[in-house]
Write a protein that holds these residues in place. Sequence first.
Motif, short mmCIF file in Angstrom:
data_model
loop_
_atom_site.label_atom_id
_atom_site.label_comp_id
_atom_site.label_asym_id
_atom_site.label_seq_id
_atom_site.Cartn_x
_atom_site.Cartn_y
_atom_site.Cartn_z
N SER A 172 -7.35 2.06 2.27
CA SER A 172 -7.14 0.63 2.46
C SER A 172 -8.05 -0.20 1.56
N ARG A 203 -6.78 -0.31 -1.84
CA ARG A 203 -5.60 -1.17 -1.90
C ARG A 203 -5.96 -2.65 -1.84
N VAL A 204 -7.13 -2.97 -1.31
CA VAL A 204 -7.58 -4.37 -1.33
C VAL A 204 -7.74 -4.82 -2.78
N TRP A 217 1.64 -6.57 1.98
CA TRP A 217 0.60 -5.59 1.71
C TRP A 217 0.32 -4.72 2.93
N ILE A 218 0.19 -5.32 4.08
CA ILE A 218 -0.10 -4.56 5.30
C ILE A 218 1.01 -3.53 5.56
N ALA A 219 2.25 -3.96 5.47
CA ALA A 219 3.38 -3.04 5.69
C ALA A 219 3.36 -1.91 4.65
N VAL A 257 0.78 -0.77 2.82
CA VAL A 257 -0.39 0.12 2.97
C VAL A 257 -0.18 1.11 4.11
N LEU A 258 0.31 0.63 5.22
CA LEU A 258 0.54 1.53 6.36
C LEU A 258 1.55 2.62 6.00
N LEU A 287 -4.41 -5.52 -4.03
CA LEU A 287 -3.89 -6.73 -3.38
C LEU A 287 -4.40 -7.96 -4.11
N SER A 292 7.94 -2.79 0.97
CA SER A 292 7.24 -4.03 0.62
C SER A 292 8.22 -5.15 0.27
N ILE A 327 0.16 -10.92 1.80
CA ILE A 327 -0.67 -10.17 2.74
C ILE A 327 0.18 -9.41 3.75
N ILE A 328 1.22 -10.05 4.27
CA ILE A 328 2.13 -9.38 5.21
C ILE A 328 2.80 -8.19 4.52
#
Length: 140
Positions: free
Chosen positions: A88, A91-92, A57-59, A61-62, A95, A29, A54-55
Amino acid sequence: MINKIKEIYLKYEELWNYLVVGGLTTLVSIVVYVLATATVLDVNNPLELQAANIIEWIAGVLFAYFTNRRFVFKSKNDNRIKEFVSFSSSRVLTLLMDMVIKGVMVNIMGIHHYIALATSMVAVTISNYFLSKFLVFKKK
């Protein structure tokens, strides 16, 4: 001595593994966040700060889903899609907590965005552990 360390590790294996995976997720992250904010996103622009979140977060979470599933909670759930959606979704929530913490600290309090990042990551990591343990990867 080695046996004592092994005994302590085995007693708290899930927690130790979460700390390692959480540390690696944090590293992923941070790297993504720093790259985004050092290259194309301006942290002084509130919308771009949130885009970086957000970017990042996506990395995170995956990476976190696959590593937590395998190494921390050792999930045997065959319905990986449902499990990933649950993961996910949880995790929102964190976030949103992350966005509020960073937004307030950077844009309202004027605190440096790296300090806000570190503060937020501590709160998010603790929250993510409990959400994952008791909602996503709960044992049947």
